[in-house]
Motif scaffolding. Structure first.
Motif, PDB file in Angstrom:
ATOM      1  N   VAL A  65       0.823  -1.210   0.000  1.00  0.00           N
ATOM      2  CA  VAL A  65       0.000   0.000   0.000  1.00  0.00           C
ATOM      3  C   VAL A  65       0.854   1.254   0.000  1.00  0.00           C
ATOM      4  O   VAL A  65       0.365   2.334  -0.354  1.00  0.00           O
ATOM      5  N   THR A  66       2.103   1.149   0.376  1.00  0.00           N
ATOM      6  CA  THR A  66       2.966   2.338   0.384  1.00  0.00           C
ATOM      7  C   THR A  66       3.198   2.876  -1.016  1.00  0.00           C
ATOM      8  O   THR A  66       3.594   4.043  -1.179  1.00  0.00           O
ATOM      9  N   SER A  67       2.973   2.053  -2.028  1.00  0.00           N
ATOM     10  CA  SER A  67       3.122   2.544  -3.391  1.00  0.00           C
ATOM     11  C   SER A  67       1.952   3.417  -3.817  1.00  0.00           C
ATOM     12  O   SER A  67       2.040   4.109  -4.831  1.00  0.00           O
ATOM     13  N   ARG A  68       0.875   3.413  -3.030  1.00  0.00           N
ATOM     14  CA  ARG A  68      -0.307   4.196  -3.371  1.00  0.00           C
ATOM     15  C   ARG A  68      -0.520   5.390  -2.446  1.00  0.00           C
ATOM     16  O   ARG A  68      -1.028   6.423  -2.889  1.00  0.00           O
ATOM     17  N   ILE A  69      -0.162   5.261  -1.172  1.00  0.00           N
ATOM     18  CA  ILE A  69      -0.474   6.293  -0.187  1.00  0.00           C
ATOM     19  C   ILE A  69       0.792   6.644   0.576  1.00  0.00           C
ATOM     20  O   ILE A  69       1.527   5.758   1.046  1.00  0.00           O
ATOM     21  N   ASP A  70       1.046   7.942   0.695  1.00  0.00           N
ATOM     22  CA  ASP A  70       2.161   8.455   1.484  1.00  0.00           C
ATOM     23  C   ASP A  70       1.600   8.992   2.803  1.00  0.00           C
ATOM     24  O   ASP A  70       0.912  10.015   2.817  1.00  0.00           O
ATOM     25  N   ARG A  71       1.934   8.320   3.906  1.00  0.00           N
ATOM     26  CA  ARG A  71       1.363   8.717   5.198  1.00  0.00           C
ATOM     27  C   ARG A  71       2.030   9.957   5.780  1.00  0.00           C
ATOM     28  O   ARG A  71       1.536  10.525   6.758  1.00  0.00           O
ATOM     29  N   THR A  72       3.151  10.376   5.213  1.00  0.00           N
ATOM     30  CA  THR A  72       3.793  11.578   5.731  1.00  0.00           C
ATOM     31  C   THR A  72       3.006  12.838   5.381  1.00  0.00           C
ATOM     32  O   THR A  72       3.211  13.886   5.973  1.00  0.00           O
ATOM     33  N   ARG A  73       2.104  12.706   4.411  1.00  0.00           N
ATOM     34  CA  ARG A  73       1.227  13.811   4.054  1.00  0.00           C
ATOM     35  C   ARG A  73      -0.225  13.379   4.259  1.00  0.00           C
ATOM     36  O   ARG A  73      -0.508  12.233   4.584  1.00  0.00           O
ATOM     37  N   SER A  74      -1.147  14.283   4.067  1.00  0.00           N
ATOM     38  CA  SER A  74      -2.557  13.955   4.240  1.00  0.00           C
ATOM     39  C   SER A  74      -2.966  12.891   3.215  1.00  0.00           C
ATOM     40  O   SER A  74      -2.725  13.054   2.010  1.00  0.00           O
TER      41      SER A  74
END
Length: 320
Positions: A65-74
């Motif tokens: 899932v890290t390839s789709r969503i960056d948790r460091t931003r909203s």
């Protein structure tokens, strides 16, 4: 697996259940579902359907899932963008966390459902499905355009889990926690009555095998008790040197004995309640709080003078 043997084992287990257990467990006639009943059962529960996964070097089945969503931003704008082309499912550990996720999605203007069914949302976007479940992180099924996430991963919360510990097998737990019986000992089963212990035996039904305690009853009938139900078997306690009469398997003698003992217990309990009620309402004699001391007003009958000897005895007493 032989269906007849399975049904027979189910009937034997059903007969050994107590009245309170039969209200929870289905009867042997309702232990299996036909095709129509199975379809109704599946429709009444949330199901996650996936296509057949055929892995090949050219096709990627799962992706992080890290390839789709960056948790460091909203991550709300990312969910909004992905909902145009993907089905998004978020698993929440509790109902409270699911309510919190609802508030977050409403703030971001995203529609949601609490089921897996898909439905068109605002501006053609697919609503986010919020389901209850425990998931560590998430995954993406590339072929089905499905993105599965967890609320703990999105909110970057650390989930504390108890340390793993190995469990004993049922047979090991039985031998450790239950009384040790010898071959031929008299035992009492909670629902079948008095019988003779004939040891442990490995029983295989189809592809399933397990260890059972064998109890012999009147007429040579044998009753098999799974080791995880051995709390229903206790050693027989009676007059020393007197052998008890074995009960008949499935007979009424043990039921009549239990009913007679139950009536005696109820009678004794009622007598005790009546006795304590009478003691509670009976009037007693209240003593005065001032009790005269036995020594008050009594003068010593012997003269007392101090001991004047150097290093003498106790002062105020005559030396011995």
């Amino acid at each position: 697996m032989n269906p007849g043997l399975v049904l027979q084992e189910l009937r034997n287990g059903w007969e050994s259940l107590s009245d309170s257990d039969t209200t929870v467990c289905p009867s042997p006639d309702r232990a299996f579902l036909d095709l129509r009943e199975r379809a109704d059962w599946e429709r009444s529960r949330p199901c996650l359907s996936l296509s057949v996964l055929r892995e090949s070097p050219e096709t990627r089945i799962l992706a992080p899932v890290t390839s789709r969503i960056d948790r460091t931003r909203s991550w709300l704008p990312a969910l909004e963008e992905l909902s145009d082309s993907m089905k998004i499912v978020v698993f929440c550990r509790t109902r409270g966390q699911r309510d919190r996720m609802k508030d977050v999605l409403e703030t971001g203007g995203l529609s949601y459902l609490t089921t897996f069914e898909d439905a068109p949302g605002d501006e053609g976007r697919r609503p986010v499905s919020l389901l209850l479940g425990d998931l560590e992180e998430g995954f993406e099924v590339v072929r089905d355009r499905l993105l599965v996430l967890s609320d703990t991963w999105l909110f970057r919360k650390t989930v504390s889990r108890p340390p793993f510990r190995s469990f004993s097998t049922r047979t090991q737990a039985y031998r450790r926690d239950h009384p040790v019986f010898s071959e031929g000992d008299f035992v009492v089963h909670l629902h079948q009555g008095i019988g003779r212990y004939r040891g442990l035996q490995e029983v295989t039904v189809g592809a399933v095998s397990g260890e059972f305690c064998v109890i012999e009853y009147q007429g040579g009938d044998r009753f098999y008790v799974s080791v995880d139900q051995m709390d229903q078997v206790l050693p027989y306690q009676g007059p020393e040197g007197v052998e008890p009469r074995l009960d008949r398997l499935g007979g009424k003698s043990w039921s009549l004995t239990r009913a007679r003992v139950r009536k005696q217990i109820e009678k004794v309990s009622a007598e005790l309640v009546e006795l304590y009620a009478r003691r509670k309402t009976a009037k007693g004699f209240s003593f005065s709080g001032e009790i005269p001391s036995r020594t008050s007003g009594v003068r010593p009958s012997l003269p007392v003078r101090p001991d004047t000897r150097p290093g003498g005895g106790h002062p105020g007493r005559f030396p011995g």
